[in-house]
Write an enzyme that holds these catalytic residues in place. Structure first.
Site, PDB file in Angstrom:
ATOM      1  N   TYR A 158      -0.599  48.941  28.188  1.00 24.17           N
ATOM      2  CA  TYR A 158       0.267  49.216  29.507  1.00 24.17           C
ATOM      3  C   TYR A 158      -0.167  50.849  29.851  1.00 24.17           C
ATOM      4  O   TYR A 158      -0.895  50.381  30.905  1.00 24.17           O
ATOM      5  CB  TYR A 158       2.118  49.018  29.676  1.00 24.17           C
ATOM      6  CG  TYR A 158       2.602  47.719  29.229  1.00 24.17           C
ATOM      7  CD1 TYR A 158       2.853  46.750  31.027  1.00 24.17           C
ATOM      8  CD2 TYR A 158       2.463  47.089  28.324  1.00 24.17           C
ATOM      9  CE1 TYR A 158       2.939  45.864  31.013  1.00 24.17           C
ATOM     10  CE2 TYR A 158       3.165  46.007  28.703  1.00 24.17           C
ATOM     11  CZ  TYR A 158       3.430  44.830  29.714  1.00 24.17           C
ATOM     12  OH  TYR A 158       3.705  44.012  29.859  1.00 24.17           O
ATOM     13  N   LYS A 179      -9.236  46.091  21.460  1.00 26.34           N
ATOM     14  CA  LYS A 179      -9.695  45.256  19.893  1.00 26.34           C
ATOM     15  C   LYS A 179      -9.936  43.807  20.080  1.00 26.34           C
ATOM     16  O   LYS A 179     -10.394  42.423  20.529  1.00 26.34           O
ATOM     17  CB  LYS A 179      -9.370  45.413  18.708  1.00 26.34           C
ATOM     18  CG  LYS A 179      -7.346  44.793  18.975  1.00 26.34           C
ATOM     19  CD  LYS A 179      -6.959  44.580  17.579  1.00 26.34           C
ATOM     20  CE  LYS A 179      -5.605  44.780  17.917  1.00 26.34           C
ATOM     21  NZ  LYS A 179      -4.556  44.794  16.439  1.00 26.34           N
ATOM     22  N   GLU A 193      16.318  39.078  24.521  1.00 28.35           N
ATOM     23  CA  GLU A 193      15.019  38.050  24.773  1.00 28.35           C
ATOM     24  C   GLU A 193      14.817  36.677  24.000  1.00 28.35           C
ATOM     25  O   GLU A 193      14.660  35.692  24.455  1.00 28.35           O
ATOM     26  CB  GLU A 193      14.184  38.914  25.494  1.00 28.35           C
ATOM     27  CG  GLU A 193      14.905  39.429  26.946  1.00 28.35           C
ATOM     28  CD  GLU A 193      13.251  40.404  27.347  1.00 28.35           C
ATOM     29  OE1 GLU A 193      13.832  40.691  28.447  1.00 28.35           O
ATOM     30  OE2 GLU A 193      12.537  40.741  27.118  1.00 28.35           O
TER      31      GLU A 193
END
Length: 397
Positions: A12, A37, A169
């Site tokens: 991000y 990568k 989550e």
């Protein structure tokens, strides 16, 4: 000769720095190189869904060449091996060396095991496209094995270590997936066990207690068993041993109990705390005015309570935005650098399909309202990264 800016990592913070730089810089004003990568950026905040199998992993993947301007950003696919800050060079695993005038380190995180025996060897972690694909396939494999060995109910026991955002989550998505798997493999749902184990005195540490209670009640109704204030002492091939001596046998263990900065940062000689660099007001590493740290590797303290800000995608995006503007000022030699101050707009945690909790501003939100807000936040990021086209391509609506 133009200024060389090298960005390590397309998470991000790194990808946002690159995208903002290409919008603000003129052609040939600086040589910007992005090293990653993989040839894609992935949405870390979505990974709990493909891990459970409720979303295809390709939905979390965004090809880098679809969001960067190759005329302004040179993309290098490679694995960073080390940084030599005194020589202003970066070494890649293939032997390539890249020199820089200014370096942005956004190499992400590694699981923090807190010294728990056997955790690295026997637990999965939600940290990449490949890792979540393995978790999903392993879960399905456990159901398949149970059909052949119906006395092994431990194959249907799932342990999630850590009840922070990722853990909560993930168990929400996993609980939603279980009925589908039971139907597919002809398994009695009453045999399935999901444990969420947390060492802290509460789930979602630091979150509003009323929202935490709501989340736990929703997840209990879905079949999740919580063990709060209960550290894991040991992880082994058969399950976990808790600090109180209880042993829980399980076919699947997923660790979500914390992260630390990428070990390359410490190995390269930067001063760290749990792998993270305590950066200055402009995101610079101490003693290195031309090295900036963003994302999970940056440690920033909240002056109001003296505690570090959590390494979230929201903050990493803001860092990329701030840093890009400062780098442009440096390249052009005009104006003062702007201090980075996190602006927390709100936090939302999903609890599975149609359910979430959150705080937006000072307002608590629950249920469908919060779930909708979660999607709005996700789509806002896609818009900032790649415009309307990317939103339409990856939309969850």
């Amino acid at each position: 000769m133009s200024t060389k800016i090298v960005i390590l990592g397309a998470g991000y913070g790194g990808i946002m720095t690159a995208v903002k730089l290409q919008k603000m810089l003129n052609y040939n004003e600086a040589q910007v190189t992005l090293v990653n990568k993989h040839n894609y950026h992935y949405l870390t905040t979505w990974l709990h869904e493909p891990a459970a199998g409720t979303l295809h992993h390709d939905n979390c993947r965004i090809d880098i060449d679809t969001v960067i301007d190759k005329n302004k950003i040179n993309f290098v696919k490679g694995t960073v091996e080390s940084i030599q800050p005194e020589q202003c060079t970066v070494s890649l695993a293939d032997g390539t060396s890249i020199d820089y005038d200014y370096l942005v380190v956004g190499l992400g995180s590694e699981p923090e095991t807190f010294g728990i025996q056997g955790l690295k060897e026997h637990a999965f972690s939600i940290r990449s496209i490949n890792s979540v694909r393995m978790i999903k396939e392993h879960i399905e494999y456990m159901f398949s094995r149970f059909r052949n060995e119906p006395n092994r109910t431990d194959f249907l026991t799932f342990i999630v270590g850590g009840a922070g955002f990722t853990g909560i989550e993930f168990v929400g998505e996993l609980a939603d997936r279980i009925p589908e798997l039971c139907k597919e493999f002809d398994v009695d749902p009453s045999l399935v066990r999901i444990y969420n184990i947390e060492a802290a005195p509460t789930a979602l540490p630091g979150f509003d207690p009323e929202l935490v209670d709501y989340a736990m009640n929703i997840l209990r109704d879905k079949g999740v068993t919580f063990k709060i204030n209960t550290p894991i002492k040991e992880c082994n091939p058969d399950g976990v041993i808790l600090a109180d001596g209880e042993e829980i046998k399980a076919g699947t263990i997923v660790w979500t109990g914390g992260v630390r900065g990428n070990s390359i940062i410490e190995k390269s000689g930067f001063e760290v705390m749990r792998g993270r660099v305590k950066v200055d007001d402009y995101l610079r590493a101490p003693g290195h005015d031309n090295v900036f740290i963003v994302g999970d590797g940056a440690l920033i303290f909240n002056e109001e309570n003296g505690r570090p800000y959590p390494p979230t995608a929201q903050i990493a995006m803001q860092q990329g935005d701030n840093l890009a503007a400062n780098l442009v000022s440096i390249v052009r030699g005009n104006g003062q650098l702007k201090k980075f101050v996190p602006e927390l707009k709100g936090t939302v945690a999903s609890l599975g399909k149609g359910e979430a909790i959150g705080i937006v501003g000072n307002k608590k939100i629950y249920g469908n309202t919060a779930a909708l807000m979660k999607k709005v936040i996700d789509h806002r990021y896609l818009y900032l990264l790649g415009g309307v086209g990317l939103v339409l391509k990856k939309s969850k609506f």
